[in-house]
Every structure is written in structure tokens, then in C-alpha cells.
Design an enzyme around this catalytic site. Structure first.
Site, PDB file in Angstrom:
ATOM      1  N   PRO A 154       9.497  43.434 -44.835  1.00  0.00           N
ATOM      2  CA  PRO A 154       8.875  43.673 -43.522  1.00  0.00           C
ATOM      3  C   PRO A 154       8.506  45.123 -43.241  1.00  0.00           C
ATOM      4  O   PRO A 154       8.227  45.469 -42.089  1.00  0.00           O
ATOM      5  CB  PRO A 154       9.977  43.217 -42.558  1.00  0.00           C
ATOM      6  CG  PRO A 154      11.243  43.576 -43.265  1.00  0.00           C
ATOM      7  CD  PRO A 154      10.966  43.364 -44.739  1.00  0.00           C
ATOM      8  N   CYS A 155       8.459  45.963 -44.270  1.00  0.00           N
ATOM      9  CA  CYS A 155       8.249  47.389 -44.025  1.00  0.00           C
ATOM     10  C   CYS A 155       6.902  47.696 -43.369  1.00  0.00           C
ATOM     11  O   CYS A 155       6.758  48.732 -42.707  1.00  0.00           O
ATOM     12  CB  CYS A 155       8.395  48.180 -45.321  1.00  0.00           C
ATOM     13  SG  CYS A 155       7.299  47.638 -46.654  1.00  0.00           S
TER      14      CYS A 155
END
Length: 296
Positions: free
Chosen positions: A250-251
Site C-alpha cells: 500500500p505504499c
């Protein structure tokens, strides 16, 4: 190298997760992140409008205190995966790359005419042979004496005639009643809340045609090779015991969502926080797992 880097990053994030404070104030429109309360509200919206999704409690020992006990993560099951990613890739032997025109590389597709010619020749020869055989059979039929149709029943020719259709034997699959079933891989999809990145996170776990869990190597067959071991990693689920599951990191979720919000706003529209999980899941699946057949 990428796999080692991801393992080190995962270990670091698990450690930092204990000291990172829980987001209290909404910053969805400003930065694309959401609070746990917004995650729950968005999950309720998804479950209401998409019946295949449901809330799950998970392992009680792994429950996150900032989420309701019965709403730890979202789940949808048995999403079909009909093909492997390699089956969607085009062979590069049919392309010519040009890099000497001074305007950047470009690809010129071409057809293997030799192989195509051989296939056409074989098809033509087979067709001619079939036509010749059919003509010979017609000549043989003309040379024989005509049979009186009334003698068929009396002489038992219906039983002896090799051209009479016989009832085919039932196959084992037909007897089992499964001959019309299409057996495919399936995946369970989970959406969790990532406390560090303050966004939803997608997890996937696959099963083969016999409903047996896929190995890590087999799951990588269904992941786009541009993302395998990069933005898609295999890690332990935050709410469930092993085995590990594939996950879209999810960066960059917040960055992508912020751009979507801004783009829609420029067109006079508005994206509500309730659509975050659905947007994220759709984009992640289409980009990383292109052969998954999403369902409402």
C-alpha cells in the site's frame, strides 16, 4: 534482491506499527489517507452494495483495538481465475525493435510467414485428401446393387449396417454429473486497514482446481510479472495465521487515491471516502492480477 528488500521492509513496518499513532482526523481529500472510522464506514458501504463482500472478525489474538471486534477486515470468496498471466503475454519473436531512428525505441510487429505457410499447406493437403477419399467412397457406393428399403427390418440390416449410429457409452464424468463443470483456480480476497500507511490493503490467497491451497510459486503465476516481488509480495496476514498470502503493497495507495480525487474534482465531480475500498480493489486487481474475474 527485491525479495530480500521486501522482507526487511516488512519486518521494519511490523516493528514501527506498534509506535505509530492511530490517525484521528480525516485527510482523505488532502493526502488520500483515511482513519479507521472511515475504513469501517467505507466497508459498510461496500458490504451493503456488493453482497459478495462481508465483514470478518479474524483471529481474536490478532484483533486491532482501533477497529470493531466483528469488523477487522473485509472478505470475498471464490473469485475465479481462468488463465495464467503467461497465457496473456504475446511472444516477442514476432516483433522487431528499432532503436536507430533518433526518436526513441519502437516495436514493429510482424508475422512468421514461414510457419503460417506451413500451416496453410497442411490444411490444404488434408482438405484435398478428405475430398479424394469422399469421392472414392461415392464411386464404391454407386457400383453396388441398390438395397430395397423394405428389406431393412426383415433382413436385420439396421443392426448389421456399420453406418448405423450406436449409442455412445456414458463417460465417467457424465455419470458423475460433472462433465459440464468448468474447474478453475479461485481466490479469496481480503481488504485490511494498514495502520502505518493509513490506507486499505488488498490480500489474496488462491486454490487450485481441486480446492487445494496454491503454493507461493503457483500464486506468482497469476501475478503480472511487472509487479511480482515488487509491489506484490507474499507476507503473513495481519488477522489470520499462516500460510502467507499475496498482498499489494500500500505504499502508493494514498498517492493514487489523491490523484483520483483531484482528477474527478477538476471535472466537477466528487469522490467520497466510502468508495475507497472498491476503487483500490478494482485498480489493484486489474493492474496486478489481470486474469481474476471480479464479481459484484
Amino acid at each position: 534482491m527485491a525479495g530480500l528488500k521486501n522482507k526487511l521492509l516488512s519486518t521494519y513496518l511490523k516493528t514501527v506499527d506498534y509506535v505509530v499513532p492511530v490517525l484521528k482526523d480525516s485527510k482523505f481529500k488532502e493526502t488520500g489517507v483515511i482513519t479507521p472510522e472511515e475504513f469501517v464506514a467505507a466497508g459498510d458501504h461496500l458490504v451493503h452494495h456488493c453482497p459478495s463482500w462481508s465483514w470478518m472478525a479474524g483471529d481474536k489474538d490478532k484483533a486491532r483495538p482501533f477497529l470493531p471486534a466483528d469488523k477487522q477486515y473485509l472478505e470475498t470468496k471464490n473469485v475465479p481465475c481462468l488463465r495464467r498471466c503467461k497465457q496473456m503475454e504475446l511472444p516477442d519473436e514476432g516483433e522487431t525493435i528499432h532503436d536507430d531512428l533518433g526518436e526513441g525505441d519502437w516495436v514493429e510487429p510482424h508475422i512468421n510467414l514461414g510457419a503460417l505457410t506451413d500451416k496453410v499447406r497442411d490444411l490444404t493437403l488434408d482438405s484435398k485428401a478428405s475430398a479424394t477419399k469422399a469421392a472414392a467412397d461415392d464411386d464404391d457406393d454407386d457400383d453396388g446393387e441398390a438395397v430395397d428399403i423394405e428389406d431393412y427390418d426383415e433382413e436385420g440390416l439396421e443392426e448389421d449396417d456399420p453406418a448405423t449410429l450406436s449409442k455412445p457409452e456414458a463417460s465417467a464424468a457424465a455419470e458423475a454429473g460433472t462433465d459440464n463443470l468448468l474447474h478453475t483456480r479461485t481466490y479469496d480476497l481480503h481488504i485490511t486497514y494498514d495502520k502505518y500507511y493509513q490506507t486499505p490493503r488488498l490480500w489474496l490467497f488462491g486454490y487450485n482446481e481441486k480446492n487445494q491451497p496454491l503454493t507461493v510459486e503457483e500464486m506468482y503465476e497469476d501475478i503480472s510479472q511487472d509487479h511480482a516481488n515488487k509491489t506484490v509480495t507474499v507476507e503473513n496476514h495481519p488477522h489470520l495465521p499462516p500460510p502467507p498470502r499475496a498482498s499489494v503493497h500500500p505504499c502508493r495507495h494514498a498517492e493514487v487515491m489523491k490523484k483520483i480525487v483531484e482528477t474527478v474534482a477538476e471535472g466537477g465531480g466528487e469522490v467520497g471516502v466510502h468508495s475507497y475500498p472498491a476503487f483500490m480493489c478494482t485498480c489493484a486487481v486489474l493492474g496486478h492480477f489481470p486474469t481474476l474475474q471480479q464479481k459484484p
